[in-house]
Write an enzyme that holds these catalytic residues in place. Structure first.
Site, short mmCIF file in Angstrom:
data_model
loop_
_atom_site.label_atom_id
_atom_site.label_comp_id
_atom_site.label_asym_id
_atom_site.label_seq_id
_atom_site.Cartn_x
_atom_site.Cartn_y
_atom_site.Cartn_z
N SER A 167 -9.97 -2.87 -8.90
CA SER A 167 -9.36 -3.51 -7.75
C SER A 167 -10.40 -4.36 -7.00
O SER A 167 -11.15 -5.10 -7.64
CB SER A 167 -8.71 -2.46 -6.85
OG SER A 167 -7.83 -3.05 -5.93
N ASP A 184 -3.11 -3.38 -10.89
CA ASP A 184 -4.27 -2.77 -10.24
C ASP A 184 -4.70 -1.48 -10.95
O ASP A 184 -3.89 -0.59 -11.22
CB ASP A 184 -3.90 -2.45 -8.79
CG ASP A 184 -5.11 -2.21 -7.91
OD1 ASP A 184 -5.93 -1.35 -8.27
OD2 ASP A 184 -5.22 -2.88 -6.87
#
Length: 303
Positions: A49, A174
């Protein structure tokens, strides 16, 4: 100089693990600067991320880019917001943040030459929305700045508010939706490490609550069943991973660096509070650096 060539690693038995956390990662970004100035050179680093930026800048030893990425760059008009979201570019404008960052005139132009020449091994993680597979990309997958930036974008892609990323016929989101809930301990363990330095973006007392609006997620993300299930159950995996990490700390196999306090929210883009958070993170990292070096078996810092 804020950027130097990469020395040979002096930390080879311990993995450096960065947690993600959107704009909260401004606080942990300062750890990159503190480690570089203290000559703490890990042989392995991983993240997902927002912390894919930490990985890139630690490997290339680019303090200027690290600082700029989380303090001034978010206020750029092309960074994102409701305007770019309504134009179909996502709340975080990934086309500009990632896809154009290989260009030399981009505010976050990546120093690919230094990055590629570094002796540091790295991994960045992403989650496949249909199958539920988690991948940890490294040097064997990445051969250009565009390769890294595309995978960093995938690792940072939040569903609904950002467009999914397609790589090799699969759809990636993600990395925080993976088995550890957002702290890529599994990535380092797969490389054989059993000692870790964790750089967190939540305070020690934090516990993640359950996701709301599960019915909406099932409808909005019906094409990605594995992603929906992971989204709904992520809090359990995340909290369990944190408990395991703190147990490692008690047993002496981990050093956990967590913010003393942080008030930055996911969508904060204002330069002044971001700068304050970065400087607070840097001050904490510098205070703790002697203990980090001791944990790693390095000589004490010379004043």
């Amino acid at each position: 100089m804020v950027q130097t060539s990469s020395p040979e690693p002096n930390v080879t038995r311990t993995a450096l693990i960065f947690e993600g956390g959107a704009m909260r990662a401004v606080y942990s970004a300062a750890m990159v600067e503190a480690l570089i100035e203290a000559n703490v050179n890990f042989s392995f680093v991983c993240g997902n991320s927002a912390s894919t930026a930490h990985v890139a800048n630690y490997v290339s030893r680019d303090i200027r880019r690290m600082r700029h990425a989380f303090t001034e760059f978010p206020s750029h008009p092309e960074f994102g917001g409701w305007g770019t979201y309504l134009r179909g570019q996502g709340f975080f404008n990934a086309d500009y943040i990632y896809d154009q960052a290989h260009l030399p005139d981009h505010p976050l132009a990546m120093d690919w030459e230094t990055f590629a020449a570094s002796p540091v091994n790295y991994r960045i993680s992403a989650f496949e929305g249909v199958t539920g597979e988690t991948v940890h990309w490294g040097r064997e997958h990445i051969h250009s700045a565009q390769d890294y930036l595309l995978r960093a974008r995938a690792s940072s892609t939040l569903p609904v508010i950002m467009s999914p990323v397609h790589i090799d016929g699969q759809t990636w989101f993600d990395g925080a939706f993976g088995p550890t809930g957002g702290i890529p301990l599994d990535s380092a363990e797969q490389e054989g490490f059993d000692r870790f330095v964790f750089v967190m973006t939540r305070t020690r007392g934090y516990r993640k609550g359950s996701a709301r609006s599960g019915w909406y997620l099932r409808r909005a993300l019906a094409k990605y069943p594995a992603l929906v299930e992971s989204f709904i159950t992520r809090h359990t995996r995340y909290n369990e991973t944190r408990e395991r990490i703190f147990q490692m700390e008690r047993e002496g196999s981990a050093y956990v660096w967590a913010p003393e306090r942080i008030s930055i929210t996911n969508g904060n883009r204002r330069t002044r509070p971001l700068m304050r958070a970065y400087e607070a993170g840097l001050a904490q990292a510098r205070r703790e650096m002697p203990r980090i070096r001791e944990f790693l078996g390095l000589d004490p810092l010379v004043p």
